[in-house]
Design a protein around this motif. Structure first.
Motif, PDB file in Angstrom:
ATOM      1  N   PRO A   1       0.827  -1.217   0.000  1.00  0.00           N
ATOM      2  CA  PRO A   1       0.000   0.000   0.000  1.00  0.00           C
ATOM      3  C   PRO A   1       0.860   1.265   0.000  1.00  0.00           C
ATOM      4  O   PRO A   1       2.001   1.231   0.463  1.00  0.00           O
ATOM      5  CB  PRO A   1      -0.786  -0.107   1.313  1.00  0.00           C
ATOM      6  N   PRO A   2       0.315   2.370  -0.494  1.00  0.00           N
ATOM      7  CA  PRO A   2       1.077   3.625  -0.481  1.00  0.00           C
ATOM      8  C   PRO A   2       1.526   3.988   0.937  1.00  0.00           C
ATOM      9  O   PRO A   2       0.747   3.897   1.887  1.00  0.00           O
ATOM     10  CB  PRO A   2       0.087   4.653  -1.023  1.00  0.00           C
ATOM     11  N   ALA A   3       2.783   4.375   1.049  1.00  0.00           N
ATOM     12  CA  ALA A   3       3.335   4.811   2.333  1.00  0.00           C
ATOM     13  C   ALA A   3       2.838   6.225   2.644  1.00  0.00           C
ATOM     14  O   ALA A   3       2.523   6.983   1.723  1.00  0.00           O
ATOM     15  CB  ALA A   3       4.860   4.786   2.268  1.00  0.00           C
ATOM     16  N   PRO A   4       2.753   6.601   3.919  1.00  0.00           N
ATOM     17  CA  PRO A   4       2.278   7.946   4.266  1.00  0.00           C
ATOM     18  C   PRO A   4       3.080   9.051   3.600  1.00  0.00           C
ATOM     19  O   PRO A   4       2.538  10.089   3.230  1.00  0.00           O
ATOM     20  CB  PRO A   4       2.438   7.999   5.790  1.00  0.00           C
ATOM     21  N   GLU A   5       4.374   8.834   3.402  1.00  0.00           N
ATOM     22  CA  GLU A   5       5.221   9.846   2.777  1.00  0.00           C
ATOM     23  C   GLU A   5       5.201   9.760   1.245  1.00  0.00           C
ATOM     24  O   GLU A   5       5.861  10.522   0.565  1.00  0.00           O
ATOM     25  CB  GLU A   5       6.662   9.742   3.287  1.00  0.00           C
ATOM     26  N   GLY A   6       4.439   8.816   0.714  1.00  0.00           N
ATOM     27  CA  GLY A   6       4.346   8.613  -0.736  1.00  0.00           C
ATOM     28  C   GLY A   6       5.193   7.437  -1.169  1.00  0.00           C
ATOM     29  O   GLY A   6       6.098   7.002  -0.465  1.00  0.00           O
ATOM     30  N   GLY A   7       4.889   6.905  -2.310  1.00  0.00           N
ATOM     31  CA  GLY A   7       5.603   5.754  -2.820  1.00  0.00           C
ATOM     32  C   GLY A   7       5.072   4.459  -2.239  1.00  0.00           C
ATOM     33  O   GLY A   7       4.235   4.455  -1.326  1.00  0.00           O
TER      34      GLY A   7
ATOM     35  N   HIS B   1       7.998   5.356  -6.631  1.00  0.00           N
ATOM     36  CA  HIS B   1       7.087   6.500  -6.620  1.00  0.00           C
ATOM     37  C   HIS B   1       6.323   6.634  -7.926  1.00  0.00           C
ATOM     38  O   HIS B   1       5.539   7.567  -8.092  1.00  0.00           O
ATOM     39  CB  HIS B   1       7.865   7.792  -6.354  1.00  0.00           C
ATOM     40  N   SER B   2       6.572   5.728  -8.875  1.00  0.00           N
ATOM     41  CA  SER B   2       5.913   5.798 -10.178  1.00  0.00           C
ATOM     42  C   SER B   2       6.067   4.464 -10.879  1.00  0.00           C
ATOM     43  O   SER B   2       6.867   3.612 -10.464  1.00  0.00           O
ATOM     44  CB  SER B   2       6.554   6.901 -11.033  1.00  0.00           C
ATOM     45  N   ASP B   3       5.324   4.295 -11.977  1.00  0.00           N
ATOM     46  CA  ASP B   3       5.490   3.086 -12.796  1.00  0.00           C
ATOM     47  C   ASP B   3       6.930   2.982 -13.293  1.00  0.00           C
ATOM     48  O   ASP B   3       7.500   1.892 -13.346  1.00  0.00           O
ATOM     49  CB  ASP B   3       4.538   3.109 -13.993  1.00  0.00           C
TER      50      ASP B   3
ATOM     51  N   ARG C   1      -1.290  -4.204  -3.439  1.00  0.00           N
ATOM     52  CA  ARG C   1      -1.985  -4.274  -2.152  1.00  0.00           C
ATOM     53  C   ARG C   1      -2.381  -2.882  -1.659  1.00  0.00           C
ATOM     54  O   ARG C   1      -1.611  -1.934  -1.782  1.00  0.00           O
ATOM     55  CB  ARG C   1      -1.104  -4.927  -1.096  1.00  0.00           C
ATOM     56  N   GLY C   2      -3.569  -2.780  -1.086  1.00  0.00           N
ATOM     57  CA  GLY C   2      -3.995  -1.569  -0.404  1.00  0.00           C
ATOM     58  C   GLY C   2      -4.463  -0.435  -1.283  1.00  0.00           C
ATOM     59  O   GLY C   2      -5.086   0.503  -0.810  1.00  0.00           O
ATOM     60  N   ALA C   3      -4.172  -0.477  -2.549  1.00  0.00           N
ATOM     61  CA  ALA C   3      -4.620   0.528  -3.517  1.00  0.00           C
ATOM     62  C   ALA C   3      -4.459  -0.105  -4.885  1.00  0.00           C
ATOM     63  O   ALA C   3      -3.711  -1.062  -5.060  1.00  0.00           O
ATOM     64  CB  ALA C   3      -3.797   1.807  -3.419  1.00  0.00           C
ATOM     65  N   GLY C   4      -5.156   0.432  -5.847  1.00  0.00           N
ATOM     66  CA  GLY C   4      -5.108  -0.144  -7.181  1.00  0.00           C
ATOM     67  C   GLY C   4      -3.782   0.073  -7.882  1.00  0.00           C
ATOM     68  O   GLY C   4      -2.904   0.785  -7.387  1.00  0.00           O
ATOM     69  N   PRO C   5      -3.643  -0.551  -9.034  1.00  0.00           N
ATOM     70  CA  PRO C   5      -2.439  -0.352  -9.838  1.00  0.00           C
ATOM     71  C   PRO C   5      -2.239   1.117 -10.182  1.00  0.00           C
ATOM     72  O   PRO C   5      -3.200   1.851 -10.381  1.00  0.00           O
ATOM     73  CB  PRO C   5      -2.717  -1.163 -11.106  1.00  0.00           C
TER      74      PRO C   5
ATOM     75  N   VAL D   1      -1.365   3.621  -8.464  1.00  0.00           N
ATOM     76  CA  VAL D   1      -1.642   4.626  -7.430  1.00  0.00           C
ATOM     77  C   VAL D   1      -0.390   4.697  -6.553  1.00  0.00           C
ATOM     78  O   VAL D   1      -0.004   3.700  -5.947  1.00  0.00           O
ATOM     79  CB  VAL D   1      -2.872   4.234  -6.578  1.00  0.00           C
ATOM     80  N   TRP D   2       0.236   5.854  -6.504  1.00  0.00           N
ATOM     81  CA  TRP D   2       1.528   5.963  -5.826  1.00  0.00           C
ATOM     82  C   TRP D   2       1.481   6.774  -4.545  1.00  0.00           C
ATOM     83  O   TRP D   2       2.444   6.817  -3.794  1.00  0.00           O
ATOM     84  CB  TRP D   2       2.568   6.529  -6.790  1.00  0.00           C
ATOM     85  N   HIS D   3       0.365   7.438  -4.251  1.00  0.00           N
ATOM     86  CA  HIS D   3       0.271   8.274  -3.062  1.00  0.00           C
ATOM     87  C   HIS D   3      -1.042   7.985  -2.359  1.00  0.00           C
ATOM     88  O   HIS D   3      -2.085   7.906  -2.995  1.00  0.00           O
ATOM     89  CB  HIS D   3       0.358   9.753  -3.430  1.00  0.00           C
ATOM     90  N   GLY D   4      -0.957   7.824  -1.042  1.00  0.00           N
ATOM     91  CA  GLY D   4      -2.146   7.561  -0.254  1.00  0.00           C
ATOM     92  C   GLY D   4      -2.975   8.815  -0.060  1.00  0.00           C
ATOM     93  O   GLY D   4      -2.558   9.921  -0.393  1.00  0.00           O
ATOM     94  N   ALA D   5      -4.148   8.640   0.483  1.00  0.00           N
ATOM     95  CA  ALA D   5      -5.015   9.777   0.781  1.00  0.00           C
ATOM     96  C   ALA D   5      -4.298  10.702   1.746  1.00  0.00           C
ATOM     97  O   ALA D   5      -3.674  10.268   2.704  1.00  0.00           O
ATOM     98  CB  ALA D   5      -6.324   9.287   1.387  1.00  0.00           C
ATOM     99  N   GLY D   6      -4.342  11.975   1.476  1.00  0.00           N
ATOM    100  CA  GLY D   6      -3.699  12.954   2.335  1.00  0.00           C
ATOM    101  C   GLY D   6      -2.242  13.196   2.002  1.00  0.00           C
ATOM    102  O   GLY D   6      -1.594  14.024   2.592  1.00  0.00           O
ATOM    103  N   SER D   7      -1.712  12.467   1.030  1.00  0.00           N
ATOM    104  CA  SER D   7      -0.333  12.681   0.621  1.00  0.00           C
ATOM    105  C   SER D   7      -0.238  13.990  -0.141  1.00  0.00           C
ATOM    106  O   SER D   7      -1.163  14.418  -0.813  1.00  0.00           O
ATOM    107  CB  SER D   7       0.132  11.526  -0.272  1.00  0.00           C
ATOM    108  N   ALA D   8       0.895  14.610  -0.050  1.00  0.00           N
ATOM    109  CA  ALA D   8       1.102  15.904  -0.696  1.00  0.00           C
ATOM    110  C   ALA D   8       1.276  15.787  -2.202  1.00  0.00           C
ATOM    111  O   ALA D   8       1.367  16.783  -2.882  1.00  0.00           O
ATOM    112  CB  ALA D   8       2.316  16.588  -0.088  1.00  0.00           C
ATOM    113  N   GLY D   9       1.353  14.583  -2.726  1.00  0.00           N
ATOM    114  CA  GLY D   9       1.544  14.415  -4.163  1.00  0.00           C
ATOM    115  C   GLY D   9       2.911  13.857  -4.464  1.00  0.00           C
ATOM    116  O   GLY D   9       3.647  13.467  -3.567  1.00  0.00           O
ATOM    117  N   PRO D  10       3.259  13.844  -5.729  1.00  0.00           N
ATOM    118  CA  PRO D  10       4.514  13.207  -6.112  1.00  0.00           C
ATOM    119  C   PRO D  10       5.726  13.977  -5.626  1.00  0.00           C
ATOM    120  O   PRO D  10       5.702  15.198  -5.545  1.00  0.00           O
ATOM    121  CB  PRO D  10       4.454  13.207  -7.646  1.00  0.00           C
ATOM    122  N   PRO D  11       6.778  13.252  -5.251  1.00  0.00           N
ATOM    123  CA  PRO D  11       8.004  13.919  -4.846  1.00  0.00           C
ATOM    124  C   PRO D  11       8.678  14.557  -6.051  1.00  0.00           C
ATOM    125  O   PRO D  11       8.393  14.211  -7.195  1.00  0.00           O
ATOM    126  CB  PRO D  11       8.855  12.775  -4.278  1.00  0.00           C
ATOM    127  N   THR D  12       9.578  15.464  -5.789  1.00  0.00           N
ATOM    128  CA  THR D  12      10.277  16.117  -6.886  1.00  0.00           C
ATOM    129  C   THR D  12      11.438  15.307  -7.397  1.00  0.00           C
ATOM    130  O   THR D  12      11.924  15.520  -8.488  1.00  0.00           O
ATOM    131  CB  THR D  12      10.768  17.514  -6.459  1.00  0.00           C
TER     132      THR D  12
END
Length: 84
Positions: free
Chosen positions: A12-18, A32-34, A62-66, A68-79
Motif C-alpha cells: 500500500p502507499p506509504a504515508p510519505e508517498g511511494g 514512486h511511479s510506474d 496491495r492496499g490501492a489499485g495499480p 496509485v503511488w500516493h495515499g489519501a492525504g499525501s502531498a503528491g509526487p516527490p520532486t
C-alpha cells in the motif's frame, strides 16, 4: 500446500508517498511511479520486455489499485526519484 502468490508485490502507499516493492519475498525498494517500479524490477533481474504491470499473475497491488503511488492525504509526487 501454501497459497499461490504473485512474484511481485507492491505494498500500500506509504504515508510519505511511494510504495514498497518485493520480488519473490525480497525487498527491492520504494517506487514512486510506474517508471520507478520498472527500474526496480530491472535491477532485481527481471526483464521488462514481457512484463505487464497490470497482470495479476505477476504483480499483486496491495492496499490501492495499480498505478496509485500516493495515499489519501499525501502531498503528491516527490520532486526527485532516488533509487539506490
Amino acid at each position: 500446500m501454501t497459497p499461490w502468490q504473485a512474484p511481485i508485490v507492491v505494498q500500500p502507499p506509504a504515508p510519505e508517498g511511494g510504495r514498497h516493492v518485493t520480488v519473490r519475498g525480497r525487498a527491492v525498494g520504494l517506487a514512486h511511479s510506474d517508471q520507478d517500479l520498472t527500474e526496480l524490477l530491472r535491477r532485481a533481474g527481471l526483464g521488462t520486455a514481457d512484463l505487464t504491470l497490470d497482470d495479476p499473475h505477476l504483480v499483486e497491488w496491495r492496499g490501492a489499485g495499480p498505478h496509485v503511488w500516493h495515499g489519501a492525504g499525501s502531498a503528491g509526487p516527490p520532486t526527485r526519484h532516488d533509487i539506490p
